[in-house]
Design an enzyme around this catalytic site. Structure first.
Site, PDB file in Angstrom:
ATOM      1  N   LYS A  17       8.408  18.709 -17.949  1.00  0.00           N
ATOM      2  CA  LYS A  17       9.482  19.184 -16.840  1.00  0.00           C
ATOM      3  C   LYS A  17       8.954  20.108 -15.609  1.00  0.00           C
ATOM      4  CE  LYS A  17      13.665  19.437 -20.024  1.00  0.00           C
ATOM      5  NZ  LYS A  17      12.895  19.327 -21.531  1.00  0.00           N
TER       6      LYS A  17
ATOM      7  N   SER B 232      15.299  24.573 -20.876  1.00  0.00           N
ATOM      8  CA  SER B 232      14.394  23.375 -21.137  1.00  0.00           C
ATOM      9  C   SER B 232      15.388  22.384 -21.560  1.00  0.00           C
ATOM     10  CB  SER B 232      13.598  23.367 -22.211  1.00  0.00           C
ATOM     11  OG  SER B 232      12.554  22.313 -22.382  1.00  0.00           O
TER      12      SER B 232
ATOM     13  N   SER C 295       8.134  18.903 -23.475  1.00  0.00           N
ATOM     14  CA  SER C 295       8.747  19.350 -22.408  1.00  0.00           C
ATOM     15  C   SER C 295       7.851  19.956 -21.242  1.00  0.00           C
ATOM     16  CB  SER C 295       9.872  20.473 -22.720  1.00  0.00           C
ATOM     17  OG  SER C 295      10.999  19.861 -23.504  1.00  0.00           O
TER      18      SER C 295
END
Length: 289
Positions: free
Chosen positions: A52, A109, A49
């Protein structure tokens, strides 16, 4: 039926192990980019993640350019709702503001929020991935390739700790007006109180200012962390820790040692403006200053 599930299991294992789990870290002085400590920082890894951060960087770019507004609402696609957890569980056709999508992606997230942001920015996930990779190249992230907006394990989706440091520093210095978002322990999105996945670091580390967590089975526990003490400002990237507590402890130790190493006052090195083109929307070039 047994053969079908066996095939699916083998495919799952092959995808998750296309790059073996690697432990890596890098710590730098955020003011000038000078590397203080590193280990395996240029080895290919799963960013999870931490991906992101690029999605959010491009969202901030669109907002600053005026092409997108925080309170602008977009319709959630079926494609976005089909993303696996972690997610916000948006419904197909639901209208959600860019502000709340950013919060859901940065704080919770949420994978569905990240995909929805990408689609809002470039019109489709496919076009957004091209945009991500174009910008990564311009940033000098030469060992990175994105295949999605959220970071779930996928073939040919990879990076390095060094490249994630480049991205983190860009996010911090290019968009100081939005960077405070990553330091919030909790916030609200669509009436829901959401807690930062990075809350352990934010609550426990002296001088913590923010950044992003990541986890997949293939990657391990990843962390981009930033901290400030006096005039000293650091960024640390950790890939492949054994657990969330393991990455917290190790990152804390790395940052503590690095704070003792850097000087209170150093000459800041400004990043060069990027000339970015969202080809799916316009051919006009604009600068990130």
């Amino acid at each position: 039926a047994f053969l079908f599930f066996l095939t699916i299991f083998i495919l799952f294992l092959s995808i998750n192990n296309c790059y073996s789990r690697t432990y890596a870290f890098i710590v730098a002085d955020a003011r000038n980019g000078k590397i203080i400590k590193s280990f395996n920082s240029k080895k290919i890894v799963h960013p999870a993640s931490l991906t992101k951060m690029m999605t959010l960087y491009l969202a901030f770019t669109e907002i600053r350019s005026g092409r997108m507004k925080l309170d602008q609402k977009v319709k959630i696609s079926k494609n976005a709702t089909l993303e696996p957890p972690s997610k916000f569980w948006f419904k197909t056709g639901q209208r959600v503001s860019i502000r709340f999508l950013i919060r859901a992606a940065a704080i919770r997230s949420a994978n569905d929020a990240a995909t929805a942001l990408g689609e809002a920015i470039s019109g489709s996930e496919k076009e957004f991935i091209k945009y991500m990779n174009d910008v990564a190249k311009k940033m000098g992230m030469n060992s990175t390739r994105f295949q999605n907006a959220h970071g779930l394990t996928q073939k040919n989706h990879y990076s390095t700790a060094n490249d994630m440091l480049i991205l983190s520093r860009r996010l911090m210095l290019d968009y100081p007006e939005y960077f405070n978002l990553f330091g919030r322990v909790e916030t609200y999105a669509l009436g829901k109180k959401i807690r930062n996945t990075n809350y352990k670091f934010l609550r426990s580390y002296q001088g913590a200012t923010g950044m992003k967590t990541g986890y997949t089975n293939a990657a391990g526990h990843n962390l981009a962390a930033s901290a400030k003490r006096g005039n000293k400002r650091l960024i640390g990237i950790m890939i492949g820790a054994k657990s969330s507590n393991d990455r917290l402890k190790k990152m804390g130790s790395l940052l503590d040692l690095s704070f003792k190493t850097v000087y209170e006052k150093v000459a800041s090195q400004k990043l060069k403006p990027l000339s970015l083109v969202n080809k799916a929307i316009t051919k006009e070039i604009f600068l990130v200053r």
